[in-house]
Scaffold this motif. Structure first.
Motif, mmCIF file in Angstrom:
data_model
loop_
_atom_site.group_PDB
_atom_site.id
_atom_site.type_symbol
_atom_site.label_atom_id
_atom_site.label_comp_id
_atom_site.label_asym_id
_atom_site.label_seq_id
_atom_site.Cartn_x
_atom_site.Cartn_y
_atom_site.Cartn_z
ATOM 1 N N GLN A 1 -6.913 9.397 7.384
ATOM 2 C CA GLN A 1 -5.990 8.418 7.939
ATOM 3 C C GLN A 1 -5.905 7.181 7.039
ATOM 4 O O GLN A 1 -4.816 6.656 6.805
ATOM 5 N N GLU A 2 -7.039 6.751 6.508
ATOM 6 C CA GLU A 2 -7.051 5.601 5.605
ATOM 7 C C GLU A 2 -6.222 5.903 4.356
ATOM 8 O O GLU A 2 -5.417 5.074 3.916
ATOM 9 N N ALA A 3 -6.414 7.090 3.802
ATOM 10 C CA ALA A 3 -5.668 7.464 2.595
ATOM 11 C C ALA A 3 -4.164 7.523 2.877
ATOM 12 O O ALA A 3 -3.354 7.036 2.069
ATOM 13 N N GLU A 4 -3.793 8.100 4.013
ATOM 14 C CA GLU A 4 -2.367 8.198 4.365
ATOM 15 C C GLU A 4 -1.756 6.812 4.572
ATOM 16 O O GLU A 4 -0.652 6.522 4.090
ATOM 17 N N GLU A 5 -2.465 5.961 5.307
ATOM 18 C CA GLU A 5 -1.932 4.622 5.581
ATOM 19 C C GLU A 5 -1.902 3.763 4.316
ATOM 20 O O GLU A 5 -0.983 2.964 4.134
ATOM 21 N N ALA A 6 -2.910 3.942 3.441
ATOM 22 C CA ALA A 6 -2.901 3.202 2.177
ATOM 23 C C ALA A 6 -1.727 3.666 1.309
ATOM 24 O O ALA A 6 -1.057 2.843 0.670
ATOM 25 N N ALA A 7 -1.468 4.965 1.319
ATOM 26 C CA ALA A 7 -0.319 5.487 0.560
ATOM 27 C C ALA A 7 0.987 4.971 1.157
ATOM 28 O O ALA A 7 1.930 4.640 0.407
ATOM 29 N N ALA A 8 1.064 4.886 2.481
ATOM 30 C CA ALA A 8 2.266 4.361 3.122
ATOM 31 C C ALA A 8 2.484 2.891 2.761
ATOM 32 O O ALA A 8 3.626 2.465 2.498
ATOM 33 N N LEU A 9 1.393 2.132 2.742
ATOM 34 C CA LEU A 9 1.510 0.718 2.351
ATOM 35 C C LEU A 9 1.982 0.594 0.904
ATOM 36 O O LEU A 9 2.825 -0.256 0.582
ATOM 37 N N LEU A 10 1.429 1.446 0.043
ATOM 38 C CA LEU A 10 1.809 1.406 -1.367
ATOM 39 C C LEU A 10 3.292 1.740 -1.532
ATOM 40 O O LEU A 10 4.016 1.028 -2.236
ATOM 41 N N SER A 11 3.728 2.804 -0.863
ATOM 42 C CA SER A 11 5.139 3.192 -1.016
ATOM 43 C C SER A 11 6.068 2.140 -0.413
ATOM 44 O O SER A 11 7.182 1.931 -0.898
ATOM 45 N N LYS A 12 5.605 1.468 0.630
ATOM 46 C CA LYS A 12 6.407 0.411 1.260
ATOM 47 C C LYS A 12 6.635 -0.757 0.296
ATOM 48 O O LYS A 12 7.714 -1.340 0.261
ATOM 49 N N HIS A 13 5.599 -1.068 -0.483
ATOM 50 C CA HIS A 13 5.679 -2.242 -1.354
ATOM 51 C C HIS A 13 5.970 -1.912 -2.816
ATOM 52 O O HIS A 13 6.158 -2.816 -3.632
ATOM 53 N N GLN A 14 6.022 -0.634 -3.129
ATOM 54 C CA GLN A 14 6.203 -0.236 -4.518
ATOM 55 C C GLN A 14 7.588 -0.658 -5.025
ATOM 56 O O GLN A 14 8.597 -0.469 -4.363
ATOM 57 N N GLY A 15 7.570 -1.225 -6.210
ATOM 58 C CA GLY A 15 8.822 -1.631 -6.864
ATOM 59 C C GLY A 15 9.385 -2.934 -6.333
ATOM 60 O O GLY A 15 10.490 -3.325 -6.711
ATOM 61 N N GLN A 16 8.656 -3.612 -5.460
ATOM 62 C CA GLN A 16 9.150 -4.867 -4.903
ATOM 63 C C GLN A 16 8.381 -6.043 -5.505
ATOM 64 O O GLN A 16 7.234 -5.915 -5.896
#
Length: 145
Positions: free
Chosen positions: A51-66
């Motif tokens: 769950q930590e890995a999935e949520e960390a990946a979601a946070l990364l994709s949310k902020h990636q390129g911004q």
């Protein structure tokens, strides 16, 4: 030592041996329960890691390129630390359970040795009583001849 005293002592030692065997059984039952808890904690840790890995990946994709403001970066870091804290908490609980399990195994070993010692004492007293009976019978036979 008279045979009746020996028999009384044997019964007392038998009682002690029975108590030691009950303590051993209880220790083994407790160990099995701890083993189940360890397995459940291990599964929970694995779920928390995923769950930590999935949520960390979601946070990364949310902020990636911004381009993020300082406040957004700070918030992101806080969220990741929160995720990591859950995993650390689960890891600490698993470690504590493993420690209790190790201690219980040591306790079982000690209880096993105690039960074996007690049973050995009962066997020795039984053998001694048999020897005394045999000696009495031989003495009677010698007196009769």
């Amino acid at each position: 030592m008279f045979l009746s005293e020996l028999e009384t002592l044997r019964r007392l030692r038998k009682h002690r041996a029975d108590r030691a065997e009950r303590a051993l059984s209880e220790a083994k039952r407790h160990q099995r329960a701890l083993q189940v808890q360890v397995e459940q904690a291990h599964q929970l840790l694995e779920q928390t890691r995923l769950q930590e890995a999935e949520e960390a990946a979601a946070l990364l994709s949310k902020h990636q390129g911004q381009v993020l403001s300082f406040q957004q970066l700070k918030s992101w870091g806080t969220q990741e630390r929160s995720l990591s804290a859950g995993t650390q908490r689960e890891r600490a609980q698993l470690h504590a359970l493993n420690g209790r399990h190790e201690q219980q195994m040591i306790h079982i070993d000690s209880a096993q040795k105690q039960a074996t010692r007690c049973l050995r004492e009962v066997e020795k007293l039984w053998e001694l009583s048999q020897l005394l009976v045999q000696e009495e019978n031989e003495a009677r036979t010698c007196e009769q001849t």
